[in-house]
Design an enzyme around this catalytic site. Structure first.
Site, PDB file in Angstrom:
ATOM      1  N   ARG A   1       0.840  -1.195   0.000  1.00  0.00           N
ATOM      2  CA  ARG A   1       0.000   0.000   0.000  1.00  0.00           C
ATOM      3  C   ARG A   1       0.875   1.246   0.000  1.00  0.00           C
ATOM      4  O   ARG A   1       1.964   1.248   0.576  1.00  0.00           O
ATOM      5  CB  ARG A   1      -0.896   0.025   1.248  1.00  0.00           C
ATOM      6  CG  ARG A   1      -2.092  -0.927   1.189  1.00  0.00           C
ATOM      7  CD  ARG A   1      -2.974  -0.784   2.420  1.00  0.00           C
ATOM      8  NE  ARG A   1      -2.279  -1.161   3.630  1.00  0.00           N
ATOM      9  CZ  ARG A   1      -1.762  -0.320   4.502  1.00  0.00           C
ATOM     10  NH1 ARG A   1      -1.899   0.997   4.343  1.00  0.00           N
ATOM     11  NH2 ARG A   1      -1.129  -0.750   5.575  1.00  0.00           N
TER      12      ARG A   1
ATOM     13  N   TYR B   1      -1.489  -3.606  -6.806  1.00  0.00           N
ATOM     14  CA  TYR B   1      -1.206  -4.459  -5.651  1.00  0.00           C
ATOM     15  C   TYR B   1      -2.166  -4.288  -4.479  1.00  0.00           C
ATOM     16  O   TYR B   1      -2.459  -3.157  -4.065  1.00  0.00           O
ATOM     17  CB  TYR B   1       0.223  -4.205  -5.143  1.00  0.00           C
ATOM     18  CG  TYR B   1       0.743  -5.340  -4.289  1.00  0.00           C
ATOM     19  CD1 TYR B   1       1.184  -6.512  -4.889  1.00  0.00           C
ATOM     20  CD2 TYR B   1       0.749  -5.261  -2.906  1.00  0.00           C
ATOM     21  CE1 TYR B   1       1.637  -7.579  -4.121  1.00  0.00           C
ATOM     22  CE2 TYR B   1       1.205  -6.327  -2.123  1.00  0.00           C
ATOM     23  CZ  TYR B   1       1.653  -7.479  -2.743  1.00  0.00           C
ATOM     24  OH  TYR B   1       2.103  -8.531  -1.984  1.00  0.00           O
TER      25      TYR B   1
ATOM     26  N   LYS C   1      -9.611  -2.399   1.706  1.00  0.00           N
ATOM     27  CA  LYS C   1      -9.361  -1.212   2.524  1.00  0.00           C
ATOM     28  C   LYS C   1     -10.204  -0.021   2.066  1.00  0.00           C
ATOM     29  O   LYS C   1     -10.665   0.778   2.885  1.00  0.00           O
ATOM     30  CB  LYS C   1      -7.880  -0.849   2.497  1.00  0.00           C
ATOM     31  CG  LYS C   1      -6.971  -1.987   2.879  1.00  0.00           C
ATOM     32  CD  LYS C   1      -7.207  -2.477   4.290  1.00  0.00           C
ATOM     33  CE  LYS C   1      -6.430  -3.765   4.508  1.00  0.00           C
ATOM     34  NZ  LYS C   1      -6.236  -4.105   5.905  1.00  0.00           N
TER      35      LYS C   1
ATOM     36  N   HIS D   1     -10.507  -2.496  11.464  1.00  0.00           N
ATOM     37  CA  HIS D   1      -9.390  -3.328  10.978  1.00  0.00           C
ATOM     38  C   HIS D   1      -9.139  -4.419  12.021  1.00  0.00           C
ATOM     39  O   HIS D   1      -8.154  -4.381  12.754  1.00  0.00           O
ATOM     40  CB  HIS D   1      -8.153  -2.430  10.806  1.00  0.00           C
ATOM     41  CG  HIS D   1      -7.025  -3.059  10.059  1.00  0.00           C
ATOM     42  ND1 HIS D   1      -5.718  -2.635  10.206  1.00  0.00           N
ATOM     43  CD2 HIS D   1      -6.988  -4.051   9.146  1.00  0.00           C
ATOM     44  CE1 HIS D   1      -4.928  -3.357   9.407  1.00  0.00           C
ATOM     45  NE2 HIS D   1      -5.667  -4.226   8.762  1.00  0.00           N
TER      46      HIS D   1
ATOM     47  N   SER E   1      -1.303  -3.374  10.336  1.00  0.00           N
ATOM     48  CA  SER E   1      -0.921  -4.243   9.233  1.00  0.00           C
ATOM     49  C   SER E   1       0.342  -5.033   9.569  1.00  0.00           C
ATOM     50  O   SER E   1       1.308  -4.472  10.097  1.00  0.00           O
ATOM     51  CB  SER E   1      -0.678  -3.402   7.983  1.00  0.00           C
ATOM     52  OG  SER E   1      -1.845  -2.669   7.685  1.00  0.00           O
TER      53      SER E   1
ATOM     54  N   CYS F   1       0.844  -7.232  11.873  1.00  0.00           N
ATOM     55  CA  CYS F   1       1.127  -7.330  13.304  1.00  0.00           C
ATOM     56  C   CYS F   1       0.417  -8.503  13.969  1.00  0.00           C
ATOM     57  O   CYS F   1       0.345  -8.572  15.194  1.00  0.00           O
ATOM     58  CB  CYS F   1       0.793  -6.025  14.007  1.00  0.00           C
ATOM     59  SG  CYS F   1       1.953  -4.713  13.589  1.00  0.00           S
TER      60      CYS F   1
ATOM     61  N   ASP G   1      -9.150  -9.884   8.952  1.00  0.00           N
ATOM     62  CA  ASP G   1      -8.655  -8.527   8.659  1.00  0.00           C
ATOM     63  C   ASP G   1      -9.655  -7.408   8.950  1.00  0.00           C
ATOM     64  O   ASP G   1      -9.255  -6.329   9.343  1.00  0.00           O
ATOM     65  CB  ASP G   1      -8.219  -8.448   7.191  1.00  0.00           C
ATOM     66  CG  ASP G   1      -7.295  -7.263   6.907  1.00  0.00           C
ATOM     67  OD1 ASP G   1      -6.344  -7.049   7.683  1.00  0.00           O
ATOM     68  OD2 ASP G   1      -7.532  -6.544   5.913  1.00  0.00           O
TER      69      ASP G   1
ATOM     70  N   ARG H   1       2.396 -12.165  -0.370  1.00  0.00           N
ATOM     71  CA  ARG H   1       1.097 -12.570   0.189  1.00  0.00           C
ATOM     72  C   ARG H   1       0.502 -13.764  -0.531  1.00  0.00           C
ATOM     73  O   ARG H   1       0.841 -14.056  -1.679  1.00  0.00           O
ATOM     74  CB  ARG H   1       0.116 -11.391   0.093  1.00  0.00           C
ATOM     75  CG  ARG H   1       0.590 -10.148   0.839  1.00  0.00           C
ATOM     76  CD  ARG H   1      -0.448  -9.584   1.735  1.00  0.00           C
ATOM     77  NE  ARG H   1       0.092  -8.529   2.582  1.00  0.00           N
ATOM     78  CZ  ARG H   1      -0.449  -8.185   3.740  1.00  0.00           C
ATOM     79  NH1 ARG H   1      -1.535  -8.788   4.175  1.00  0.00           N
ATOM     80  NH2 ARG H   1       0.082  -7.225   4.477  1.00  0.00           N
TER      81      ARG H   1
HETATM   82  P1  GTP Z   1      -2.334  -7.541   7.532  1.00  0.00           P
HETATM   83  O1  GTP Z   1      -2.839  -8.597   6.610  1.00  0.00           O
HETATM   84  O2  GTP Z   1      -1.224  -6.726   6.925  1.00  0.00           O
HETATM   85  O3  GTP Z   1      -3.396  -6.652   8.077  1.00  0.00           O
HETATM   86  O4  GTP Z   1      -1.546  -8.267   8.730  1.00  0.00           O
HETATM   87  P2  GTP Z   1      -1.957  -9.194   9.973  1.00  0.00           P
HETATM   88  O5  GTP Z   1      -2.246  -8.337  11.156  1.00  0.00           O
HETATM   89  O6  GTP Z   1      -2.963 -10.200   9.591  1.00  0.00           O
HETATM   90  O7  GTP Z   1      -0.540  -9.908  10.304  1.00  0.00           O
HETATM   91  P3  GTP Z   1      -0.125 -11.441  10.214  1.00  0.00           P
HETATM   92  O8  GTP Z   1      -0.898 -12.314  11.144  1.00  0.00           O
HETATM   93  O9  GTP Z   1      -0.101 -11.830   8.792  1.00  0.00           O
HETATM   94  O10 GTP Z   1       1.371 -11.378  10.791  1.00  0.00           O
HETATM   95  C1  GTP Z   1       2.372 -10.619  10.205  1.00  0.00           C
HETATM   96  C2  GTP Z   1       3.730 -11.095  10.653  1.00  0.00           C
HETATM   97  O11 GTP Z   1       3.819 -11.116  12.071  1.00  0.00           O
HETATM   98  C3  GTP Z   1       4.054 -12.499  10.174  1.00  0.00           C
HETATM   99  O12 GTP Z   1       5.374 -12.545   9.704  1.00  0.00           O
HETATM  100  C4  GTP Z   1       3.893 -13.335  11.411  1.00  0.00           C
HETATM  101  O13 GTP Z   1       4.724 -14.467  11.399  1.00  0.00           O
HETATM  102  C5  GTP Z   1       4.243 -12.370  12.540  1.00  0.00           C
HETATM  103  N1  GTP Z   1       3.508 -12.725  13.775  1.00  0.00           N
HETATM  104  C6  GTP Z   1       2.180 -12.955  13.877  1.00  0.00           C
HETATM  105  N2  GTP Z   1       1.824 -13.315  15.125  1.00  0.00           N
HETATM  106  C7  GTP Z   1       2.957 -13.300  15.850  1.00  0.00           C
HETATM  107  C8  GTP Z   1       3.262 -13.586  17.226  1.00  0.00           C
HETATM  108  O14 GTP Z   1       2.400 -13.933  18.036  1.00  0.00           O
HETATM  109  N3  GTP Z   1       4.570 -13.448  17.618  1.00  0.00           N
HETATM  110  C9  GTP Z   1       5.542 -13.070  16.736  1.00  0.00           C
HETATM  111  N4  GTP Z   1       6.778 -12.960  17.194  1.00  0.00           N
HETATM  112  N5  GTP Z   1       5.295 -12.810  15.434  1.00  0.00           N
HETATM  113  C10 GTP Z   1       4.029 -12.919  14.999  1.00  0.00           C
HETATM  114  C1  SPV Z   2      -2.918  -4.363   5.274  1.00  0.00           C
HETATM  115  O1  SPV Z   2      -1.972  -3.684   4.813  1.00  0.00           O
HETATM  116  O2  SPV Z   2      -3.433  -4.104   6.387  1.00  0.00           O
HETATM  117  C2  SPV Z   2      -3.422  -5.533   4.532  1.00  0.00           C
HETATM  118  C3  SPV Z   2      -2.882  -5.786   3.196  1.00  0.00           C
HETATM  119  O3  SPV Z   2      -4.285  -6.229   5.028  1.00  0.00           O
HETATM  120  S1  SPV Z   2      -3.595  -4.781   1.972  1.00  0.00           S
HETATM  121  O4  SPV Z   2      -4.743  -5.477   1.419  1.00  0.00           O
HETATM  122  O5  SPV Z   2      -2.578  -4.580   0.930  1.00  0.00           O
HETATM  123  O6  SPV Z   2      -4.006  -3.520   2.533  1.00  0.00           O
HETATM  124 MN    MN Z   3      -4.954  -5.475   7.031  1.00  0.00          MN
END
Ligand code: GTP
Ligand code: SPV
Ligand code: MN
Length: 602
Positions: free
Chosen positions: A76, A215, A224, A244, A266, A268, A291, A383
């Site tokens: 983004r 993307y 979003k 979110h 994002s 996290c 999400d 992704r």
């Molecule tokens: P968006 O799709 O961008 O909104 O992200 P999201 O909040 O769904 O994040 P996601 O669960 O995909 O995690 C992003 C990164 O954080 C990945 O590389 C995970 O491996 C890492 N991660 C997720 N949960 C944990 C956790 O509990 N501990 C640690 N150390 N890393 C984590």
């Molecule tokens: C985020 O950035 O919080 C996502 C990925 O979930 S995107 O769809 O690119 O915004």
């Molecule tokens: Mn997101």
């Protein structure tokens, strides 16, 4: 103009017909494809993209493809994302604002003839279960077949959405990669136009325009743009919340089930939490969404959440059988992979997949990866796109038109210090302050430097379509409407505290169920909590650490000096919203400040 089906046969919706005709006249594509959302349509487009070399079919995963993007189009772009409300104050200090008339003028010139030599796809899509009165229909016009495939997976797309829409108005979204083809010009693998990128939202007329990027959140307009930026405005006007947040169901070994929503910025941890495999025996997690959550107050006074999406657009790096086995099983087939690495035997690979990189890996840049380069083989924001139905722990409630009742709301970010593993708010308003206080390190999900601490209130900084001062007031107002007995309890969590060696103190992932267990026990009145200046904390021994050999104290260490700085920084941030910042929330901050000052004397 060549159509795959006659427009008048495809829809009877007059507004839709007129809008499509206007966009054809503006963008001047060479043909028009009106999407029906069928599996045949998906396969046909995927085959065309394979023949063009854009998609690479994967040998180990049936009906799955790999692709990689232009290196300038990987995430983004917040600096090119605009809220075009009539008045700048309505966009608020956290958004980039543009005058709607001026932005329209710019967009008209950008979109003029921008689809020459390309097919225009028209994608009707429904955000939310088809049977739900909370669902909203959008129509995306795009010149990207990649967008069509992703929208098919991520939304209820095609004829079903047209049926849901009937003759009603819809939320229009016009998208172009911004790369017209002149006669005989050969297309690139990932056409885009990074110099002219604009993602513009018109909250008053409820429309979306996106130019120059293909993307993720820039291009898949249901996510979003509609489900957060436009929906947040609808929610404010109509009395509900567009957030979110992931949504999960948590079942106690004895059978009682609660639902939890969690907002993390994002990349996290939402997807990982939503698909958690508990390390505590007997506990069960089901995934409702990973999400976005739309939350309404039900007739019984409780807060109900639906997931407006139908698929996951999940971060690949870090996903392994150890960290997230449910995600790994979800993506075994019928999955699109974007910007991961590609193995010589045509499978995908990424950093943290749990196996060493095989020899002769193709990097996300589409060239042979050099391990000595010290650059990652997969882009950090690579992704997978996959249907939520494929998740082994997908909750049947995903299709519930009324949504699920939320018992607890979690806010969490990447904080290497300061924030404890878990903290319970004293009240709804205190919880709203916890949301407003969310601060987190930036990640690869958005263009720009990573690892920099920034305020990301409610994990909505890039996604709130109006002034965030008003957004905080809206949350306070929702709290007043939720009867006290029914309001979800609000928590702050932090999986990312580090020790002196820079390593994470908490194992995270499946072990996060230990924190969920405590929250379950709190909301079902099964355990007492301790008092601290910053909120309720677990009593000694009430976080279940069975079979886990780590010291818990460092995860709850609080330093008065750090918290005084935190409060000062929050005060500065809250003041940046000027008179739009609700007084009740500033009062919460001052009460926190007093508790922290008094703490010295204790
Ligand atoms: P968006 O799709 O961008 O909104 O992200 P999201 O909040 O769904 O994040 P996601 O669960 O995909 O995690 C992003 C990164 O954080 C990945 O590389 C995970 O491996 C890492 N991660 C997720 N949960 C944990 C956790 O509990 N501990 C640690 N150390 N890393 C984590
Ligand atoms: C985020 O950035 O919080 C996502 C990925 O979930 S995107 O769809 O690119 O915004
Ligand atoms: Mn997101």
């Amino acid at each position: 103009m060549e159509f795959n089906v006659p427009l008048a046969q495809w829809t009877k919706n007059r507004l839709l017909i007129q809008w499509i005709e206007e966009q054809i006249a503006l963008c001047q594509p060479s043909s028009v494809h009106l999407c029906d959302g069928s599996a045949e349509e998906y396969d046909r487009i995927a085959h065309q993209m394979t023949a063009a070399g854009v998609l690479v079919p994967l040998k180990k995963r049936p009906a799955s493809y790999w692709c990689h993007t232009n290196p300038d189009d990987v995430a983004r772009v917040e600096e090119s994302t605009f809220i075009c409300s009539k008045h700048a104050e309505d966009a608020g200090p956290q958004n980039h604002w543009r005058d709607p008339a001026e932005m329209k003028k710019k967009l008209l010139s950008l979109f003029a003839r921008c689809m020459r030599g390309r097919t225009m796809y028209v994608i009707p899509y429904c955000m939310g279960p088809l049977a739900s009165s909370y669902s909203r229909v959008g129509v995306e016009i795009t010149d990207s077949p990649y967008v069509v495939l992703n929208m098919k997976i991520m939304t209820r797309m095609g004829q079903v959405a047209l049926d849901h829409l009937g003759d009603q108005p819809f939320i229009p979204g016009l998208h172009s990669v911004g790369h017209p083809l002149s006669k005989g010009e050969k297309d690139t693998l990932w056409p885009c136009n990074p110099k002219e990128r604009v993602i513009a939202h018109f909250p008053e007329e409820k429309s979306i325009y996106s130019f120059g990027s293909g993307y993720g959140g820039n291009a898949l307009l249901g996510k979003k743009c509609l489900a957060l930026r436009i929906a947040s405005v609808l929610g404010k006007n109509e009395g509900w919340l567009a957030e979110h947040m992931m949504i999960l169901g948590l079942t106690h070994p004895a059978g009682q089930k609660i639902y939890i929503a969690a907002a993390f910025p994002s990349a996290c941890g939402k997807t990982n939490l939503a698909m958690l495999t508990p390390t505590l025996p007997g506990w069960k997690v089901e995934c409702v969404g990973d999400d976005i959550a739309w939350m309404h107050i039900g007739d019984d006074g409780r807060l109900y959440a639906i997931n407006p999406e139908a698929g996951f657009f999940g971060v690949a790096p870090g996903t392994s059988m150890k960290t997230n086995p449910n995600a790994m099983r979800t993506i075994e087939h019928d999955t699109l992979f974007t910007n991961t690495a590609l193995t010589p035997d045509k499978d995908v690979w990424w950093e943290g997949i749990g196996s060493p990189p095989p020899a002769h890996l193709t990097s996300w840049l589409g060239v042979m990866w050099d391990p000595a380069s010290r650059k990652p083989a997969a882009h950090p924001n690579s992704r997978f796109t996959v249907s939520a139905k494929q998740c082994p722990i997908a909750s049947p409630a995903m299709e519930d038109p009324c949504g699920v009742p939320i018992a607890a709301i979690l806010f969490g970010g990447r904080r290497n210090r300061v924030m404890p593993l878990v903290l319970e708010s004293f009240s709804w308003n205190h919880g709203v302050m916890l949301g407003a206080s969310l601060t987190s390190e930036t990640t690869a999900a958005a263009k720009g430097k990573t690892g920099e601490l920034r305020h990301d209130p409610f994990a909505m900084l890039p996604f709130c379509g109006y002034n965030m001062g008003d957004y905080f007031s809206h949350w306070l107002a929702m709290g007043r409407r939720l009867q006290k007995a029914h309001a979800p309890r609000i928590y702050s969590v932090n999986w990312f505290r580090t020790g002196d060696d820079g390593k994470f103190l908490w194992p995270g992932f499946g072990d996060n169920v230990r924190v969920l267990k405590w929250i379950f026990e709190r909301v079902t009145d099964r355990c007492e909590a301790g008092l601290s200046p910053i909120g309720h904390l677990p009593m000694m021994g009430s976080i279940d650490l069975s079979n886990l050999n780590i010291p818990i104290e460092p995860l709850f260490e609080l330093h008065q000096k750090e918290w005084m700085n935190e409060v000062q920084e929050l005060q500065r941030f809250f003041e940046s919203f000027g008179s739009r910042f609700p007084k009740a929330l500033m009062d919460e901050l001052h009460q926190l400040e007093q508790r922290i000052n008094r703490w010295q004397d204790d």
